[in-house]
Design an enzyme around this catalytic site. Structure first.
Site, PDB file in Angstrom:
ATOM      1  N   CYS A 193       5.924  22.084  48.644  1.00  0.00           N
ATOM      2  CA  CYS A 193       5.527  20.924  49.431  1.00  0.00           C
ATOM      3  C   CYS A 193       4.678  20.010  48.561  1.00  0.00           C
ATOM      4  O   CYS A 193       3.706  20.464  47.947  1.00  0.00           O
ATOM      5  CB  CYS A 193       4.733  21.391  50.644  1.00  0.00           C
ATOM      6  N   CYS A 204       8.444  22.693  54.475  1.00  0.00           N
ATOM      7  CA  CYS A 204       7.149  23.254  54.130  1.00  0.00           C
ATOM      8  C   CYS A 204       6.777  24.170  55.290  1.00  0.00           C
ATOM      9  O   CYS A 204       6.657  23.723  56.423  1.00  0.00           O
ATOM     10  CB  CYS A 204       6.116  22.145  53.972  1.00  0.00           C
ATOM     11  N   LYS A 254      39.105  -5.624  55.606  1.00  0.00           N
ATOM     12  CA  LYS A 254      37.769  -5.033  55.713  1.00  0.00           C
ATOM     13  C   LYS A 254      36.721  -6.016  55.200  1.00  0.00           C
ATOM     14  O   LYS A 254      36.895  -6.625  54.141  1.00  0.00           O
ATOM     15  CB  LYS A 254      37.699  -3.738  54.893  1.00  0.00           C
ATOM     16  N   ASP A 301      20.059   1.455  89.730  1.00  0.00           N
ATOM     17  CA  ASP A 301      20.250   2.835  89.301  1.00  0.00           C
ATOM     18  C   ASP A 301      19.934   3.805  90.436  1.00  0.00           C
ATOM     19  O   ASP A 301      20.578   4.836  90.595  1.00  0.00           O
ATOM     20  CB  ASP A 301      19.353   3.166  88.097  1.00  0.00           C
ATOM     21  N   ASP A 353      22.341   6.584  91.924  1.00  0.00           N
ATOM     22  CA  ASP A 353      21.985   8.008  91.898  1.00  0.00           C
ATOM     23  C   ASP A 353      22.137   8.649  93.271  1.00  0.00           C
ATOM     24  O   ASP A 353      22.549   9.803  93.383  1.00  0.00           O
ATOM     25  CB  ASP A 353      20.549   8.206  91.401  1.00  0.00           C
ATOM     26  N   GLU A 405      42.081  -8.544  65.980  1.00  0.00           N
ATOM     27  CA  GLU A 405      41.101  -7.839  66.816  1.00  0.00           C
ATOM     28  C   GLU A 405      40.052  -7.179  65.938  1.00  0.00           C
ATOM     29  O   GLU A 405      40.305  -6.932  64.767  1.00  0.00           O
ATOM     30  CB  GLU A 405      41.736  -6.682  67.625  1.00  0.00           C
ATOM     31  N   TYR A 413      43.419   0.227  72.092  1.00  0.00           N
ATOM     32  CA  TYR A 413      44.114  -0.908  71.485  1.00  0.00           C
ATOM     33  C   TYR A 413      45.573  -0.629  71.144  1.00  0.00           C
ATOM     34  O   TYR A 413      46.219  -1.440  70.508  1.00  0.00           O
ATOM     35  CB  TYR A 413      43.383  -1.353  70.219  1.00  0.00           C
ATOM     36  N   SER A 429      47.802   5.387  60.060  1.00  0.00           N
ATOM     37  CA  SER A 429      46.602   4.653  59.694  1.00  0.00           C
ATOM     38  C   SER A 429      47.005   3.222  59.327  1.00  0.00           C
ATOM     39  O   SER A 429      48.161   2.852  59.507  1.00  0.00           O
ATOM     40  CB  SER A 429      45.955   5.382  58.534  1.00  0.00           C
ATOM     41  N   LYS A 483      38.037  -4.362  64.125  1.00  0.00           N
ATOM     42  CA  LYS A 483      38.302  -2.985  63.711  1.00  0.00           C
ATOM     43  C   LYS A 483      37.007  -2.220  63.962  1.00  0.00           C
ATOM     44  O   LYS A 483      36.003  -2.403  63.259  1.00  0.00           O
ATOM     45  CB  LYS A 483      38.690  -2.946  62.230  1.00  0.00           C
ATOM     46  N   ARG A 517      42.849  12.437  65.738  1.00  0.00           N
ATOM     47  CA  ARG A 517      44.011  12.112  64.934  1.00  0.00           C
ATOM     48  C   ARG A 517      44.444  13.298  64.074  1.00  0.00           C
ATOM     49  O   ARG A 517      45.631  13.530  63.870  1.00  0.00           O
ATOM     50  CB  ARG A 517      43.670  10.922  64.030  1.00  0.00           C
ATOM     51  N   CYS A 539       0.806  20.141  50.088  1.00  0.00           N
ATOM     52  CA  CYS A 539      -0.079  21.311  50.092  1.00  0.00           C
ATOM     53  C   CYS A 539       0.356  22.364  49.075  1.00  0.00           C
ATOM     54  O   CYS A 539      -0.273  23.414  48.960  1.00  0.00           O
ATOM     55  CB  CYS A 539      -0.147  21.921  51.487  1.00  0.00           C
ATOM     56  N   ASP A 599      34.420   0.742  63.995  1.00  0.00           N
ATOM     57  CA  ASP A 599      34.180   1.808  63.031  1.00  0.00           C
ATOM     58  C   ASP A 599      33.805   3.098  63.753  1.00  0.00           C
ATOM     59  O   ASP A 599      32.629   3.386  63.967  1.00  0.00           O
ATOM     60  CB  ASP A 599      33.064   1.382  62.075  1.00  0.00           C
ATOM     61  N   GLU A 648      39.653   4.213  69.872  1.00  0.00           N
ATOM     62  CA  GLU A 648      38.580   4.613  68.976  1.00  0.00           C
ATOM     63  C   GLU A 648      37.381   5.058  69.821  1.00  0.00           C
ATOM     64  O   GLU A 648      37.029   4.388  70.785  1.00  0.00           O
ATOM     65  CB  GLU A 648      38.211   3.358  68.160  1.00  0.00           C
TER      66      GLU A 648
HETATM   67  S1  IVH Z   1      45.659  -0.205  65.305  1.00  0.00           S
HETATM   68  C1  IVH Z   1      49.379   2.485  63.569  1.00  0.00           C
HETATM   69  N1  IVH Z   1      43.509  -1.453  66.084  1.00  0.00           N
HETATM   70  O1  IVH Z   1      41.253   1.831  62.038  1.00  0.00           O
HETATM   71  C2  IVH Z   1      47.917   2.318  63.470  1.00  0.00           C
HETATM   72  N2  IVH Z   1      43.240   0.450  64.688  1.00  0.00           N
HETATM   73  O2  IVH Z   1      41.925   2.035  59.187  1.00  0.00           O
HETATM   74  C3  IVH Z   1      47.385   1.544  64.622  1.00  0.00           C
HETATM   75  N3  IVH Z   1      40.905   1.050  64.240  1.00  0.00           N
HETATM   76  O3  IVH Z   1      43.422   4.574  62.280  1.00  0.00           O
HETATM   77  C4  IVH Z   1      45.952   1.302  64.492  1.00  0.00           C
HETATM   78  N4  IVH Z   1      40.006  -0.564  65.440  1.00  0.00           N
HETATM   79  O4  IVH Z   1      41.379   4.466  63.863  1.00  0.00           O
HETATM   80  C5  IVH Z   1      44.003  -0.428  65.354  1.00  0.00           C
HETATM   81  N5  IVH Z   1      41.684  -2.647  66.907  1.00  0.00           N
HETATM   82  C6  IVH Z   1      42.182  -1.623  66.194  1.00  0.00           C
HETATM   83  C7  IVH Z   1      41.340  -0.712  65.520  1.00  0.00           C
HETATM   84  C8  IVH Z   1      41.915   0.310  64.766  1.00  0.00           C
HETATM   85  C9  IVH Z   1      39.761   0.481  64.676  1.00  0.00           C
HETATM   86  C10 IVH Z   1      40.978   2.221  63.350  1.00  0.00           C
HETATM   87  C11 IVH Z   1      42.042   3.229  63.709  1.00  0.00           C
HETATM   88  C12 IVH Z   1      42.934   3.291  62.491  1.00  0.00           C
HETATM   89  C13 IVH Z   1      42.014   2.839  61.417  1.00  0.00           C
HETATM   90  C14 IVH Z   1      42.789   2.342  60.231  1.00  0.00           C
END
Ligand code: IVH
Length: 683
Positions: A419, A441, A325, A34, A38, A121, A236, A83, A123, A144, A422, A125, A184
């Site tokens: 509170c 409080c 999910k 580091d 720096d 892949e 992605y 989505s 997903k 989005r 007190c 969050d 993401e």
């Molecule tokens: S592909 C046309 N790949 O999950 C949509 N989405 O529930 C292409 N997300 O809106 C999305 N990881 O924000 C894709 N490996 C991944 C993802 C991913 C997270 C999110 C993304 C999407 C939401 C849908």
């Protein structure tokens, strides 16, 4: 240094810093310490300060510099950000795969016995974003929004350390003219935990989970604040693309994005047989908790881009991909009671006291309910059966009430208006936009607050007094020995031994620890005092800008604001704290107790500008050419001076613009020095 020598060194440093950023944030394999990093970075900043023309928008130094925005501009997504359809059922994933393949066969794009390749892949969050690169340079990033129009959050995204500001040339290939990459933004669990802990210390509401923290951070209008949030990005997918040889599959896309220097998913799978797709989803579930960030599912995508075009999207979703999910770690348990915890700043936080239940690897007996609005929204009542969820490393939360199991006698929970400790009337206070309201409080003598203050003062980051933890603080306050942190310095070993369950040895240790704390630096003292919004970072900034606590106490809001990185909220809070006579007397008692109140990190240069006009009174008259009178007044106040509306013998300077009238005459009559605009500017 000549400009050309500067340009050469600059290019060399940029390449090095960029390579180290890549090794650190993308490969997670740093090659220098580091300290070395720096040094390179600081030299780069130095050169850019001397040669501003070298500070291109894609320089690594440009991540943190932005100034606050008034609001976000809108960005239209030429290719909409759709989505994904999602499911919790493996059978539905199989049905989706079967449907897509049947459709491709029907159209004649897939042979009777052929099966296409699918990818799986994680997903992630977080919050979906679109990043636009033109000729390899990051030019715009957007959320989005509704899928068609989102917010321009470019300045905020630039602060994300693993987001390349410039793409790399993969071997032999040119950079695309336009590359819009979809991905993401997320916050790793460790950073999230640290952020929430520091919010707690500064009296701010914690975020409920990393996704909310990410969304809240991206909405900030001040990129400097965003730079302090530990955000990361992963890519992605594609939006607009102008490039001679676009990747033909998801697998190729991932490899290409990686070769350009963009962060891509941690692990990906490629499979044809449906059983293998399901197996990949299960494997991902088995390892995703080790990723260090929240994932809530698996995304299954048709690998071949040409085949995707034959599956027509719905309004909201593509038909070539689907999200599976994972059921979050949830359990039902009995909620015995709702306790109100009183924090150091007086914040009243409702906590669910639960029948202990085993949840994703640990036993949970308490869960936060965040605030009054949250309790009301979920209508949680003592005696209810509730669903508790613990996603990854995140603190457990009550998700919902199982209404079918509610007893008819369960009474609605009334959030106390006083509170619990007190009995002082609580006050409701709005926090930053969208982050809810807290009850506090307001009684600084509240035993719960005093206890929490003492614990905070003794904590490692503050005065680092060993043995001053929760149990000790409780005992000292209950016995009436300590009413604020200054009282600690009057304690004797005898006092402590007299407390229940305190041996002579631990008493002696505590007293030795308190004694040693007298010589700690001002940074720790400032942090330990628990001034709202003064966390350790702000404490360090103040201790660099002012020589001692008295200089801080004397500083006006304007002088505080003139310190770099101190905004109006912090300045107001510090000034309020020191204008309270009780707090000032606390400082005096700490001084008499021999606690060090001088800064060892004071760097006069940072502070000098702030106080240059301290004690001087100005009167402004006439029209100025380069600024309005309001701007001139703000400038004077920022440098510690005062602005008055009438001229007297006490006036130090009259600043006269054009068409100055009677005030100028009076100044001349009284012999008060008169400055024209240029002289004022020079001052
Ligand atoms: S592909 C046309 N790949 O999950 C949509 N989405 O529930 C292409 N997300 O809106 C999305 N990881 O924000 C894709 N490996 C991944 C993802 C991913 C997270 C999110 C993304 C999407 C939401 C849908």
């Amino acid at each position: 240094m000549t400009s050309s020598a500067a340009a050469r060194e600059h290019a060399d440093l940029v390449a090095k810093v960029r390579a180290h950023d890549h090794a650190y944030y993308i490969e997670a394999r740093p090659v220098v310490s580091d300290v070395e990093y720096d040094q390179l970075y600081r030299r780069l900043v130095e050169i850019e300060a001397a040669h501003p023309e070298l500070a291109h928008p894609d320089s690594p130094t440009r991540r943190v510099g932005g100034s606050p925005l008034e609001g976000f501009a809108k960005v239209t997504h030429r290719i909409p950000m759709k989505s994904l359809e999602n499911t919790y059922s493996e059978a539905e994933v199989r049905a989706f795969l079967g449907r897509a393949e049947a459709e491709l066969r029907r159209q004649g794009h897939l042979g009777e016995d052929a099966t296409p390749a699918w990818t799986v892949e994680p997903k992630v969050d977080g919050v979906a974003i679109s990043l636009r690169y033109e000729d390899g340079v990051f030019v715009q990033g957007a959320t989005r929004g509704d899928g068609t129009t989102g917010d321009d959050v470019t300045a905020n995204l630039r602060t994300i350390r693993n987001l390349p500001l410039r793409l790399e040339h993969p071997l032999g290939l040119p950079l695309p003219r336009v590359l819009e990459v979809r991905g993401e933004v997320y916050m790793p669990n460790e950073g999230f935990a640290r952020l929430n802990a520091s919010r707690g210390q500064e009296g701010e509401e914690p975020f409920a989970n990393p996704r909310n923290a990410t969304a809240g951070s991206l909405k900030q209008l001040d990129p400097k604040l965003v730079a302090q949030r530990p955000l990361r990005v992963v890519t992605y997918g594609l939006g607009e693309l102008e490039c001679p040889d676009p990747p033909a599959s998801q697998t190729a896309l991932t490899a290409w994005l990686r070769s350009l220097g963009l962060p891509v998913p941690e692990r990906t799978w490629r499979a044809r047989a449906h059983d293998d797709v399901i197996e990949a989803i299960r494997q991902l579930d088995g390892m995703r908790r080790g990723f260090g960030y929240e994932t809530d599912g698996a995304v299954v995508k048709l690998d071949d881009v040409a085949l995707r075009r034959h599956l027509r999207d719905t309004e909201k979703y593509p038909r070539w991909a689907m999200a599976y999910k994972y059921a979050p770690d949830r359990a039902q348990t009995l909620l015995h009671n709702i306790e109100i915890q009183v924090g150091r700043t007086g914040a009243l936080t409702p906590v669910a006291i639960l029948e202990p239940v085993f949840l994703s690897g640990s036993t949970v007996s308490r869960a936060t309910l965040h605030n009054e609005d949250e309790v009301a929204r979920k209508d949680v009542r003592p005696g209810d059966t509730v669903v508790v969820e613990k996603a990854g490393e995140v603190i457990p939360a009550v998700v919902e009430v199982v209404l079918g199991l509610r007893s008819p006698s369960a009474k609605q929970f009334e959030f106390p208006r006083e509170c619990p400790e007190c009995r002082t009337a609580a006050v409701r206070e709005k926090t930053a936009a969208g982050e809810g309201a807290v009850w506090r409080c307001p009684n600084p003598r509240c035993p719960a607050r005093v206890r929490a203050n003492i614990e905070h003062w003794c904590s490692r980051t503050a005065m680092d007094i060993e043995g001053g933890g929760e149990v000790m603080a409780r005992a000292l306050v209950a016995a009436g020995l300590v009413r604020d942190v200054a009282d600690l310095y009057r304690l004797t070993a005898g006092d402590v031994v007299r407390l229940e369950r305190q041996g002579e040895k631990s008493a002696a240790n505590l007293i030795a620890g308190i004694d040693a704390s007298r010589s700690r630096d001002l940074v720790r003292v400032l942090f330990g005092l628990g001034i709202l919004h003064v966390g350790i970072t702000v404490a360090k900034i103040l201790a660099r800008a002012f020589p001692d606590i008295d200089a801080i106490a004397r500083a006006s809001v304007e002088e505080l604001k003139a310190v770099e990185d101190v905004g109006p909220v912090i300045a107001g809070s510090v000034s309020d704290w020191f204008s309270d006579p009780e707090n000032r007397s606390l400082v005096e008692r700490l001084r008499s107790a021999g606690v060090n109140l001088a800064s060892s990190t004071y760097r006069p240069r940072d502070g000098v500008a702030a106080g240059r006009l301290a004690g001087k009174t100005f009167v402004l008259t006439g029209t100025l050419q380069t600024m309005t009178r309001e701007q001139a007044a703000a400038r004077i106040e920022a440098l510690g001076g005062k602005v008055s509306s009438s001229v007297s013998k006490k006036t130090d300077y009259v600043v006269a613009g054009t068409e100055a009238g009677s005030k100028l005459d009076k100044a001349l009559a009284l012999g008060v020095p008169v400055l024209d605009e240029a002289a004022f500017q020079a001052l």
